[in-house]
Design an enzyme around this catalytic site. Structure first.
Site, PDB file in Angstrom:
ATOM      1  N   ASN A 158       0.815  -1.227   0.000  1.00 51.54           N
ATOM      2  CA  ASN A 158       0.000   0.000   0.000  1.00 51.54           C
ATOM      3  C   ASN A 158       0.849   1.278   0.000  1.00 51.54           C
ATOM      4  OD1 ASN A 158       0.750  -0.444   2.670  1.00 51.54           O
ATOM      5  ND2 ASN A 158      -1.186   0.256   3.528  1.00 51.54           N
ATOM      6  N   LYS A 181      12.155  -7.927   2.119  1.00 47.36           N
ATOM      7  CA  LYS A 181      11.295  -8.540   1.099  1.00 47.36           C
ATOM      8  C   LYS A 181      10.130  -7.596   0.840  1.00 47.36           C
ATOM      9  CE  LYS A 181       7.787 -11.307   0.784  1.00 47.36           C
ATOM     10  NZ  LYS A 181       7.217 -10.703  -0.436  1.00 47.36           N
ATOM     11  N   ALA A 183       6.598  -6.325  -1.053  1.00 50.91           N
ATOM     12  CA  ALA A 183       5.373  -7.015  -1.473  1.00 50.91           C
ATOM     13  C   ALA A 183       5.497  -7.467  -2.927  1.00 50.91           C
ATOM     14  CB  ALA A 183       4.189  -6.073  -1.323  1.00 50.91           C
ATOM     15  N   GLY A 235       1.878  -5.275   7.781  1.00 50.23           N
ATOM     16  CA  GLY A 235       0.947  -6.077   7.002  1.00 50.23           C
ATOM     17  C   GLY A 235      -0.221  -6.506   7.873  1.00 50.23           C
ATOM     18  N   SER A 236      -0.821  -7.624   7.504  1.00 53.54           N
ATOM     19  CA  SER A 236      -2.054  -8.018   8.193  1.00 53.54           C
ATOM     20  C   SER A 236      -1.766  -8.658   9.549  1.00 53.54           C
ATOM     21  CB  SER A 236      -2.828  -9.014   7.327  1.00 53.54           C
ATOM     22  OG  SER A 236      -2.187 -10.275   7.371  1.00 53.54           O
ATOM     23  N   GLU A 257       3.571  -3.767  12.616  1.00 57.03           N
ATOM     24  CA  GLU A 257       2.592  -2.720  12.317  1.00 57.03           C
ATOM     25  C   GLU A 257       1.489  -3.440  11.550  1.00 57.03           C
ATOM     26  OE1 GLU A 257       0.471  -0.490  10.622  1.00 57.03           O
ATOM     27  OE2 GLU A 257       2.084   0.516   9.493  1.00 57.03           O
ATOM     28  N   LEU A 258       0.396  -3.748  12.253  1.00 64.75           N
ATOM     29  CA  LEU A 258      -0.597  -4.691  11.712  1.00 64.75           C
ATOM     30  C   LEU A 258      -1.912  -3.989  11.372  1.00 64.75           C
ATOM     31  CD1 LEU A 258       0.324  -7.580  14.193  1.00 64.75           C
ATOM     32  CD2 LEU A 258       1.289  -7.097  11.944  1.00 64.75           C
ATOM     33  N   CYS A 291      -3.574   1.300   6.694  1.00 68.87           N
ATOM     34  CA  CYS A 291      -3.929   0.665   7.978  1.00 68.87           C
ATOM     35  C   CYS A 291      -4.632   1.656   8.897  1.00 68.87           C
ATOM     36  CB  CYS A 291      -2.682   0.153   8.679  1.00 68.87           C
ATOM     37  SG  CYS A 291      -1.725  -0.952   7.676  1.00 68.87           S
ATOM     38  N   GLU A 388     -11.632  -5.277   8.759  1.00 69.06           N
ATOM     39  CA  GLU A 388     -10.876  -4.198   8.124  1.00 69.06           C
ATOM     40  C   GLU A 388     -11.248  -4.182   6.642  1.00 69.06           C
ATOM     41  OE1 GLU A 388      -6.581  -4.578   8.277  1.00 69.06           O
ATOM     42  OE2 GLU A 388      -6.348  -2.391   8.185  1.00 69.06           O
TER      43      GLU A 388
HETATM   44  C1  SIN Z   1       0.007   2.227   6.739  1.00 61.46           C
HETATM   45  O1  SIN Z   1      -1.020   2.068   6.138  1.00 61.46           O
HETATM   46  O2  SIN Z   1       0.475   1.281   7.348  1.00 61.46           O
HETATM   47  C2  SIN Z   1       0.778   3.508   6.767  1.00 61.46           C
HETATM   48  C3  SIN Z   1      -0.018   4.723   6.728  1.00 61.46           C
HETATM   49  C4  SIN Z   1       0.794   5.959   7.041  1.00 61.46           C
HETATM   50  O3  SIN Z   1       1.994   5.907   7.252  1.00 61.46           O
HETATM   51  O4  SIN Z   1       0.189   7.024   7.110  1.00 61.46           O
END
Ligand code: SIN
Length: 487
Positions: A158, A181, A183, A235-236, A257-258, A291, A388
Site C-alpha cells: 500500500n 522482502k 510485497a 501487514g495483516s 505494524e498490523l 492501515c 478491516e
Molecule cells: C500504513 O497504512 O500502514 C501507513 C499509513 C501511514 O503511514 O500514514
C-alpha cells in the site's frame, strides 16, 4: 500504457543482494501488473531460501564495519540517499503509480513522505545517547546503546516506498544492516530505492532487496536464521501473528505494524465542515488502502443526517481513473483479489440491511476499480463493523452518547489509529484517554509524519516507527558495571 522514465536505469527487475543485481537461483520470475489495466508491467526475478540466507550472511559481514563508523558518516550516506530520492521523485512516483495504482500526486506525496524518514534518521542517528546511573562506592553503572544486529523487513504494497524507508532509515542509522522482502505486487519501487541507495554510496550488503513469488521461503529463512536479530513487518494481523510465532524459536525482537479498524468519532458539537473534510481524507486516501484509514464513521445522532448529506456530496465529486490522468482524484485498488474482498464485505452488509448512499459495486472502468461507497443503516452486529475493509467504502454508524461512542470505538481487537471531532475540550481529553488506540487524531486525520511515533496497541501490533522513539526499535540497551574503583 508504457512506463516512461527520465532515467530508465531506475527500472530494475533483478534482486539486489550484497550490492549485486542478480537472478534467483532457479531462474524463476513473476509478473508485476498494472492494477488500472491488468497489463504486465515487468517480469521480476524471484528469490527463495538460499538467496535469502546469502543476503543475511552478507548483511552480517557488512554491518561489522558500518556499525563502527562515527554516526556522522552513516548520516552522510542517508542524506545522500535522501537527496537522490528527491532528485528522482518523478520517476519514483511513475514507478509507484504503474505498479500500485495510486494517482501520481499521491505517489509524489508518498515519495516525499518516504524520503523524510531518511532525513530524520540521518539526524537522529547522531543522538544515540547512553546513560550513567546513580551508583557509588567502588562501582559505577553505565548504559550504552548498540545496534540490534541484522534486521529482516517485510513490507506491504500500500506504501511501496515509505514503508521501506521507515524501516531502513532507523536500522541503518543505528548501525544495523537490513534485508528486505517487498510485497509481490510492488517490488519495482523497492528495487529503485536500492539502486539509489547504491548510488548514494551505501556499502554492499547493508541493504538487500529480495523480491519473491514464494514469500514463505523468504519469510521462513528470515524468521529462522539465527543471524537475524530482529524482524520488522507491516501487514495483516494474521500474517504478523504467524511471523511472531516463527520468530519465537530464535527469540528475535519484532516490530509489528498490523491491521486497523479506525473509528472516526464525530460528535454533535463538531465543526461539521472540518469533520467532513477529515473523514474524506482519512477514508479515501490511497483508495481506502491504509492501515489507519477510517474504517468506521461513528456519527452522533443530532448531526448524522447533515454529515451524511455533505459527505456524500463530496464523494460524488471524486474522479475515479488512471493514476497518470491529471484529473484523477482516486485510483483503482491494488488487485482483483482486493476488489473481490471489498465487494464481499459490501454485499454482505447490504444483505444484512445496509443502505447504499453512493457506489456499492465495482466500477464500469473495469479491472481493479471500485466505486467510492457510502453505506448507512449499519450497526455493530454486521461484519462491516468488525472487519478491516481496506477499500473505498465508508459505513456510517449512529451513536447517542459519549459513553456509547467510546464503547463502540473499543469494541474491536484492533487499536492502531482513531479520530475524534468535537469542540469540547473536556470531551477531547475524556475520549482520547478512554479509547484504546496507539494514535489519536483530534479534529485532524492527516496524522502521519516522520516526527511522530507510528504504531498500535492490542492486535494492531507493537513497536513504534518514526520519531525520537523509532530508533529504540533497532537498539539494544547494554548495562556495564565498572567495579574495583577503590583499588
Ligand atoms: C500504513 O497504512 O500502514 C501507513 C499509513 C501511514 O503511514 O500514514
Amino acid at each position: 500504457m508504457k512506463l516512461e522514465l527520465n532515467d530508465s536505469s531506475l527500472l530494475k527487475t533483478k534482486a539486489f543482494i550484497n550490492g549485486q543485481w542478480v537472478d534467483g537461483d532457479t531462474g524463476e520470475s513473476f509478473s508485476v501488473l498494472n492494477p488500472a489495466t491488468g497489463a504486465v508491467v515487468a517480469e521480476v526475478a524471484s528469490v527463495g531460501q538460499a538467496e535469502t540466507a546469502r543476503a543475511i550472511a552478507a548483511a552480517d559481514a557488512a554491518m561489522q564495519s558500518w556499525k563502527a563508523l562515527p554516526a556522522g558518516q552513516r548520516s552522510e550516506v542517508l542524506e545522500r540517499w535522501h537527496g537522490l530520492i528527491i532528485d528522482n521523485i518523478d520517476d519514483l512516483a511513475a514507478i509507484m503509480t504503474i505498479e500500485q495504482g495510486k494517482p501520481v500526486f499521491e505517489s509524489k506525496g508518498e515519495v516525499l513522505y518516504g524520503a523524510s524518514y531518511l532525513k530524520w534518521f540521518a539526524e537522529e542517528g547522531k543522538r544515540i545517547y547512553g546513560d550513567i546511573l546513580p551508583s557509588a562506592g567502588d562501582r559505577r553503572s553505565i548504559v550504552i546503546k548498540q545496534p540490534v544486529g541484522v534486521v529482516a523487513a517485510i513490507t506491504p504494497w500500500n506504501f511501496p516506498n515509505a514503508m521501506i524507508t521507515r524501516k531502513a532509515a532507523p536500522a541503518l542509522a543505528a548501525g544495523c544492516a537490513i534485508v528486505l522482502k517487498p510485497a509481490g505486487e510492488t517490488p519495482l519501487s523497492a528495487l529503485a530505492l536500492a539502486e539509489l541507495a547504491s548510488r548514494a554510496g551505501l556499502p554492499a550488503g547493508l541493504f538487500s532487496v529480495l523480491p519473491s513469488a514464494r514469500s514463505s521461503s523468504v519469510g521462513g529463512e528470515m524468521t529462522s536464521n539465527p543471524t537475524v536479530k530482529k524482524l520488522t513487518f507491516t501487514g495483516s494481523t494474521p500474517v504478523g501473528k504467524l511471523l511472531m510465532k516463527q520468530c519465537a524459536d530464535t527469540v528475535k525482537r519484532t516490530s509489528m505494524e498490523l491491521g486497523g479498524n479506525a473509528p472516526v468519532i464525530i460528535f454533535d458539537d463538531a465543526d461539521l465542515d472540518l469533520a467532513v473534510k477529515g473523514a474524506l481524507v482519512s477514508k479515501y486516501r490511497n483508495s481506502g488502502q491504509t492501515c489507519i484509514c477510517a474504517n468506521r464513521l461513528l456519527v452522533q445522532e443530532g448531526i448524522y443526517d447533515a454529515f451524511v448529506e455533505k459527505f456524500a456530496a463530496a464523494v460524488k465529486e471524486f474522479r475515479l481513473g488512471f493514476g497518470f490522468d491529471a484529473d484523477t482524484t482516486h485510483g483503482p485498488v491494488v488487485s482483483a483479489k482486493a476488489l473481490g474482498d471489498i465487494d464481499t464485505i459490501v454485499q454482505s452488509a447490504v444483505k444484512q440491511g445496509a443502505n447504499v448512499v453512493t457506489g456499492g459495486k465495482p466500477s464500469a472502468l473495469g479491472h481493479c476499480f471500485y466505486e467510492p461507497t457510502i453505506l448507512t443503516n449499519v450497526d455493530d452486529s454486521m461484519n462491516i463493523f468488525s472487519e478491516e475493509i481496506f477499500g473505498p467504502v465508508a459505513p456510517v454508524f449512529k451513536f447517542s452518547t459519549e459513553e456509547q461512542a467510546i464503547s463502540m470505538a473499543n469494541d474491536t481487537e484492533f487499536g492502531l489509529a482513531a479520530y475524534v471531532f468535537t469542540e469540547n475540550v473536556g470531551r477531547i481529553w475524556r475520549v482520547s484517554e478512554g479509547i484504546e488506540y496507539g494514535m489519536v487524531g483530534v479534529n485532524e486525520t492527516a496524522i502521519s509524519s516522520e516526527v511522530i511515533p507510528f504504531g498500535g496497541v492490542k492486535e494492531s501490533g507493537q513497536g513504534r516507527e518514526g520519531s525520537k522513539y523509532g530508533l529504540d526499535d533497532y537498539l539494544e540497551t547494554k548495562y556495564i558495571c565498572m567495579g574495583g574503583l577503590q583499588r
